[in-house]
Structure formats: C-alpha cells, structure tokens
Scaffold this motif. Sequence first.
Motif, PDB file in Angstrom:
ATOM      1  N   UNK A 294       0.844  -1.204   0.000  1.00 44.31           N
ATOM      2  CA  UNK A 294       0.000   0.000   0.000  1.00 44.31           C
ATOM      3  C   UNK A 294       0.878   1.251   0.000  1.00 44.31           C
ATOM      4  N   UNK A 295       1.917   1.200   0.820  1.00 38.70           N
ATOM      5  CA  UNK A 295       2.817   2.361   0.879  1.00 38.70           C
ATOM      6  C   UNK A 295       3.462   2.612  -0.500  1.00 38.70           C
ATOM      7  N   UNK A 296       3.882   1.553  -1.140  1.00 37.45           N
ATOM      8  CA  UNK A 296       4.473   1.700  -2.471  1.00 37.45           C
ATOM      9  C   UNK A 296       3.446   2.284  -3.446  1.00 37.45           C
ATOM     10  N   UNK A 297       2.245   1.743  -3.413  1.00 35.66           N
ATOM     11  CA  UNK A 297       1.199   2.210  -4.322  1.00 35.66           C
ATOM     12  C   UNK A 297       0.845   3.673  -4.054  1.00 35.66           C
ATOM     13  N   UNK A 298       0.773   4.035  -2.770  1.00 41.80           N
ATOM     14  CA  UNK A 298       0.481   5.435  -2.417  1.00 41.80           C
ATOM     15  C   UNK A 298       1.551   6.372  -2.974  1.00 41.80           C
ATOM     16  N   UNK A 299       2.742   5.811  -3.203  1.00 40.63           N
ATOM     17  CA  UNK A 299       3.842   6.611  -3.755  1.00 40.63           C
ATOM     18  C   UNK A 299       4.036   6.358  -5.257  1.00 40.63           C
ATOM     19  N   UNK A 300       3.031   5.747  -5.865  1.00 43.04           N
ATOM     20  CA  UNK A 300       3.074   5.580  -7.323  1.00 43.04           C
ATOM     21  C   UNK A 300       3.910   4.396  -7.804  1.00 43.04           C
ATOM     22  N   UNK A 301       4.096   3.389  -6.937  1.00 43.65           N
ATOM     23  CA  UNK A 301       4.882   2.213  -7.352  1.00 43.65           C
ATOM     24  C   UNK A 301       3.958   0.992  -7.353  1.00 43.65           C
ATOM     25  N   UNK A 302       3.818   0.384  -8.532  1.00 46.51           N
ATOM     26  CA  UNK A 302       2.928  -0.778  -8.598  1.00 46.51           C
ATOM     27  C   UNK A 302       3.734  -2.067  -8.486  1.00 46.51           C
ATOM     28  N   UNK A 303       3.203  -3.011  -7.725  1.00 49.33           N
ATOM     29  CA  UNK A 303       3.856  -4.310  -7.513  1.00 49.33           C
ATOM     30  C   UNK A 303       2.842  -5.388  -7.860  1.00 49.33           C
ATOM     31  N   UNK A 304       3.280  -6.634  -7.969  1.00 50.59           N
ATOM     32  CA  UNK A 304       2.315  -7.714  -8.241  1.00 50.59           C
ATOM     33  C   UNK A 304       2.569  -8.884  -7.321  1.00 50.59           C
ATOM     34  N   UNK A 305       1.456  -9.548  -6.938  1.00 45.44           N
ATOM     35  CA  UNK A 305       1.569 -10.740  -6.090  1.00 45.44           C
ATOM     36  C   UNK A 305       1.654 -11.979  -6.972  1.00 45.44           C
ATOM     37  N   UNK A 306       2.724 -12.057  -7.755  1.00 43.11           N
ATOM     38  CA  UNK A 306       2.977 -13.290  -8.520  1.00 43.11           C
ATOM     39  C   UNK A 306       3.619 -14.282  -7.559  1.00 43.11           C
ATOM     40  N   UNK A 307       3.037 -15.386  -7.087  1.00 45.36           N
ATOM     41  CA  UNK A 307       1.814 -15.975  -7.545  1.00 45.36           C
ATOM     42  C   UNK A 307       0.924 -16.235  -6.344  1.00 45.36           C
ATOM     43  N   UNK A 308      -0.009 -15.356  -6.124  1.00 44.82           N
ATOM     44  CA  UNK A 308      -0.993 -15.478  -5.070  1.00 44.82           C
ATOM     45  C   UNK A 308      -2.368 -15.449  -5.707  1.00 44.82           C
ATOM     46  N   UNK A 309      -3.303 -16.252  -5.289  1.00 46.73           N
ATOM     47  CA  UNK A 309      -3.191 -17.321  -4.288  1.00 46.73           C
ATOM     48  C   UNK A 309      -2.672 -18.619  -4.904  1.00 46.73           C
ATOM     49  N   UNK A 310      -2.430 -19.592  -4.023  1.00 45.18           N
ATOM     50  CA  UNK A 310      -2.032 -20.918  -4.498  1.00 45.18           C
ATOM     51  C   UNK A 310      -3.091 -21.411  -5.486  1.00 45.18           C
ATOM     52  N   UNK A 311      -2.651 -21.935  -6.626  1.00 43.88           N
ATOM     53  CA  UNK A 311      -3.621 -22.427  -7.617  1.00 43.88           C
ATOM     54  C   UNK A 311      -4.480 -23.543  -7.031  1.00 43.88           C
ATOM     55  N   UNK A 312      -3.926 -24.293  -6.090  1.00 46.73           N
ATOM     56  CA  UNK A 312      -4.655 -25.426  -5.510  1.00 46.73           C
ATOM     57  C   UNK A 312      -5.789 -24.983  -4.596  1.00 46.73           C
ATOM     58  N   UNK A 313      -5.840 -23.699  -4.274  1.00 45.87           N
ATOM     59  CA  UNK A 313      -6.939 -23.222  -3.433  1.00 45.87           C
ATOM     60  C   UNK A 313      -7.815 -22.203  -4.165  1.00 45.87           C
ATOM     61  N   UNK A 314      -7.467 -21.907  -5.416  1.00 41.94           N
ATOM     62  CA  UNK A 314      -8.123 -20.770  -6.068  1.00 41.94           C
ATOM     63  C   UNK A 314      -9.016 -21.122  -7.251  1.00 41.94           C
ATOM     64  N   UNK A 315      -8.753 -22.246  -7.893  1.00 40.11           N
ATOM     65  CA  UNK A 315      -9.441 -22.489  -9.166  1.00 40.11           C
ATOM     66  C   UNK A 315     -10.782 -23.184  -8.946  1.00 40.11           C
ATOM     67  N   UNK A 316     -11.860 -22.606  -9.465  1.00 41.35           N
ATOM     68  CA  UNK A 316     -13.190 -23.175  -9.201  1.00 41.35           C
ATOM     69  C   UNK A 316     -13.452 -24.491  -9.928  1.00 41.35           C
TER      70      UNK A 316
END
Length: 355
Positions: A294-316
Amino acid sequence: MILVTRPFLPPMEEYNRYLERIWKSSQLTNMGPLSRELEERIKEYLKVDYLLFVTNGTIALQMAIKALELRGEIITTPFSFVATSSTIVWEGCRPVFVDIDPRTLNIDPTKIEAAITSKVSAIMATHVYGNPCNVAKIDAIAKKYNLKVIYDAAHAFGVEVAGTSVLNFGDISTLSLHATKLFHTGEGGLMLTRDPRLFERLQYIRNFGFRGEDSFAYLGINGKNSELHAAMGLANLKYIDQIIHKRQALSFQYDQNLKQKNLGRPLWHKNSINNGAYYPVFFESEEKLLHCRKKLLDNGVSTRRYFYPSLATALPYIELKALPVTDDIAKRVLCLPLYYDLKVEEVDWICNLIM
Ligand code: T4K
C-alpha cells in the motif's frame, strides 16, 4: 507511476525495416520468412536443436500435453501462473498438486514420488521466476516411473543450468514471449524438444494437423504466430544481451539496498545464473506485505503478487487442496518493479520506501 514491468521496445525504425519486408512479400502469417528467421536465430542464441514459434505460452502447454498424448493425472506445482494448471484441465486431464520447496519456490522433488499413482502420466513443473527446478532429480523420477516431463519455462529465456540451456531437459519445454517477458514478441510462445520425432509431430499440430495441402497427420490446432509478431521478436533479439545485463544489474542494486531489510529471496539453483526475469521478495507476514504494498502504491509504485493465491486453493474447476508451504509462501511473496527502462535511482527510491 512506476509499473511492475514494461516491455522493451526496439527503435521503431528497426521494427519498420522488418515491416517493409512484410509489405513487400505480403506474407502475414503461416510461418513466413520472418517467423522462420526468428526460429533460426533464437535456436542459435539458446543453443538448442528444435524449436517452434507459437501463438503464446498457454497454447504451447496445451500442444505439449496433446503431443505427448497425456491422460489421467499430471503432477504439477500450485505456485505458478494459472495457465500451468488450466491447460491441464483444458486438455481433459486432472492436476495433482505437489507442494513447493520453501527455499527455491519450485515443486519439491522429494514430495513427487508420494503423489505417483497408476493414473499419473506426467510431471509438469515450472521454473518459477526463471529459477531452474531440480531438473536432474525430476527427470530421474520420471524415468523411474515412465512418466513424461513438461517444463513450463515461461520465465526462463536464456537460462542455463550446468552449462546447457535449461530448455534441454524433460520431453518438452515451453516459453512465453508475452509483452511482460524479458524477451517478447508482443504475444508469442516457444516450444522446445530434443526429440526429432516429437518435433515433427508438434509441427503438424501447430498447423491444424496438415500434412501437405490435402491430407492430415494428426489432430491439430492453429498454434502459429504471425509475421508481425516475428518482426517484433527479430527487432528485440538484437538487444537481448543488453536487456538481460540491465535487468541483472538492477536486481543487484535491489540486493544491495535490501540487504539490511528483513526480506527473503528465493534460493537460486547453484549451477545457474538469474536472468533477471522478476524480482520477488518475501515478507515475514502477509500483513507486512500488504502494508508495504500500500505504501508503495500510495507513492506511485505498482507491484504484483505473482503468484498469489495458491492455484490449488483458487481455481473453481478443480478439487481444492491445502498445501502448507505454498499456502504460506504465496501470501508473503511480492514482485517489485523490474524492466529495462527502470532507473537505478528509481530502484533506490523504491527500496527506501520498503520498511
Ligand atoms: N506459464 C507461466 C509460468 C506464466 O507466467 C505464463 C504467463 C504462462 C504460462 C502463459 O503464457 P502466455 O500465454 O501469457 O504467453 C502477465 C502476463 O499476461 C502473462 O503472460 C504472465 N505469465 C503473467 C505472469 O503475467 P498480468 O495480469 O500481470 O499482466 P498485466 O496486463 O497486468 O501487465 C503487468 C504490467 O505490465 C502492467 O502494469 C502494465 C505493463 N504492461 C503490460 C502489457 C501487457 C505494459 O506496459 N505493456 C503491455 O503490453 O499477466
């Protein structure tokens, strides 16, 4: 705004020179001269024998499953991009998730054997962030149980392990040449194998299964890429060493700046060099990650959560499965900005924002 990544763009006049060739020949697709030239030049660069330029990294995985005639279950990693799992399901197989090694973030080879049953036909492992899997161990397990191996090498362009391309392991390796990758063709992918018969089959599969004009060798699909994409690849390839060196230098700058902060980094394969595809760090807790993001984003820096969430808990469309290491790591990993045009001063500034 500092984005998590930006594509490298070659000088426009160099791209235009390739476009002029397309305009002259009016060959836009169907493995024209630029696509063939790109394949030859990448083969030379990567020092590999057989390679196909395809539509994208997802169709490359699908074609790999099809060409190897896989059935039943495929052992795979839950810590990857969705395409690594979705292609298995798309091809009518079932993913069997095996937890990852908490240090390398790749599939844990010591846990693979316990997941092998008579239904398992293959192992599909990802070289996460370009960090080679324990290819020697995985290939040995596959041999012992007569399984096929596909390496999802989407992030591993230019990566070598023990002096040879990491793409020389397993039955088939696939790469993504998407705009967000260190070497890209806008959209695109590659398939590699060392087996000439498999290569021949893949060539048919890429082109609807056609053998000549009016007969068919296999069930095929349209996996070809266009001359416009090949042109982008050729224009970019000239700069590939420069691109990799710059990304490695920026990664080193991050390493130096972040040394004193309480952040983890994946353990890199000891016989391989990081190609600078991504710059992942892990935090002590998800709470700390979210706060920092959030702090990074508030300062104009975008990040990514590669790879969240675990595929084993996310795919329908799969049976959900808890895997302690992946579930924990996936919550704590964040990829920081890394791309060719990023400046050293910007890396310093980003690091100063990280507590
Ligand atoms: N296997 C693995 C392990 C993979 O990581 C992937 C793809 C595949 C298989 C499948 O390969 P492909 O079928 O995609 O060839 C991206 C990519 O779309 C995807 O290729 C990639 N992995 C995945 C890890 O990341 P997003 O959702 O992050 O993309 P996006 O649009 O949010 O872009 C990220 C940032 O890049 C944005 O902030 C803006 C910038 N950007 C993006 C694009 C597309 C640009 O500046 N220009 C652009 O053209 O998925």
